[in-house]
Design a protein around this motif. Structure first.
Motif, short mmCIF file in Angstrom:
data_model
loop_
_atom_site.label_atom_id
_atom_site.label_comp_id
_atom_site.label_asym_id
_atom_site.label_seq_id
_atom_site.Cartn_x
_atom_site.Cartn_y
_atom_site.Cartn_z
N TYR A 37 54.10 10.50 73.11
CA TYR A 37 52.99 9.70 73.59
C TYR A 37 52.08 9.37 72.41
CZ TYR A 37 53.71 10.48 78.64
OH TYR A 37 54.21 10.49 79.93
N GLN A 39 48.11 8.19 71.47
CA GLN A 39 46.73 8.08 71.97
C GLN A 39 45.87 7.41 70.90
OE1 GLN A 39 44.38 11.70 72.64
NE2 GLN A 39 43.55 10.79 74.50
N PHE A 91 51.53 12.63 70.36
CA PHE A 91 51.83 13.89 71.02
C PHE A 91 53.29 13.94 71.44
CE2 PHE A 91 47.62 15.62 71.46
CZ PHE A 91 46.78 14.52 71.51
N ARG A 110 47.72 13.40 63.90
CA ARG A 110 46.90 12.19 63.70
C ARG A 110 47.54 11.35 62.60
NH1 ARG A 110 42.04 10.76 65.21
NH2 ARG A 110 41.48 12.88 65.87
N LEU B 43 45.95 18.98 74.96
CA LEU B 43 46.09 18.61 76.37
C LEU B 43 46.70 19.77 77.15
CD1 LEU B 43 47.43 15.09 75.70
CD2 LEU B 43 45.77 15.50 77.50
#
Lengths: 115, 112
Positions: A37, A39, A91, A110, B43
């Protein structure tokens, strides 16, 4: 319990170059799903790519591809021809094939794109 | 049409207050989740519901109470807010088949 490890808190790459983000996981299951994923600063979680563990072929989505090594429990993401819009947190995530199971996430990497 | 929508996007409130975050999905999915993203971006699953039934409750304080009136909605109510509750809360949904989860845009909760 499954765990997902991303050992690179930060990575940077020159625009138009290629970068690889690492992910390893631990599981006793033989079949499962793996995801990457993205972000961006907007906070939205965006699916980049998906890999089913039973498939030997590595998934590819345009400039994004994975290197899935099931025996080594490794699932790295390669971004080719990096673009400024690729700058984001990435992620890695694991999901069991058992229905209703949660996604377990790594701590994220990052990625900075250098113009 | 937003697939998974959360409201509000931002929430600033004082310690001790009670607040709710609403989530709706129009994807027809059976399973919905609440995730918490802390200041280090980690998360972590909080709750999972399948067809309005609680499936996962991951050691979350009792002050957090999810409510699923139907399978398209999963709301999160938080009582007696504490400073440590400040985080981004994500709602997500997925079909019963174990593919990816679809996320809402997140709610940034700030407790002052």
């Amino acid at each position: 319990a499954q765990t997902v490890t991303q050992s690179q808190p930060e990575m940077s790459v020159q625009e138009a170059e290629t970068v690889t983000l690492s992910c390893t996981y631990d599981t006793s299951e033989s079949d499962y799903y793996l995801f990457w994923y993205k972000q961006p600063p907007s906070r939205q979680m965006i699916l980049v790519i998906r890999q089913e563990a039973y498939k030997q072929q590595n998934a590819t989505e345009n400039r994004f591809s994975v290197n899935f090594q099931k025996a080594a429990k490794s699932f790295s993401l390669k971004i080719s021809d990096s673009q400024l819009g690729d700058a984001a947190m990435y992620f890695c995530a694991y999901r069991s094939i058992i229905g209703n199971e949660k996604l377990t996430f790594g701590t994220g990497t990052r990625l900075t794109i250098i113009p | 049409d937003t697939a998974v929508s959360q409201t509000p996007k931002y929430l600033v409130t004082q310690m001790g207050n009670d607040k709710s975050i609403k989530c709706e999905q129009n994807l027809g999915h059976d399973t919905m989740y609440w995730y918490k993203q802390d200041s280090k971006k980690f998360l972590k699953i909080m709750f999972s519901y399948n067809n309005k039934e609680l499936i996962i409750n991951e050691t979350v304080p009792n002050r957090f109470s999810p409510k699923s009136p139907d399978k398209a909605h999963l709301n999160l109510h938080i009582n007696s807010l504490e400073l440590g509750d400040s985080a981004v809360y994500f709602c997500a949904s997925s079909p019963s088949l174990p593919t990816e989860a679809f996320f809402g845009q997140g709610t940034r909760l700030t407790v002052v």
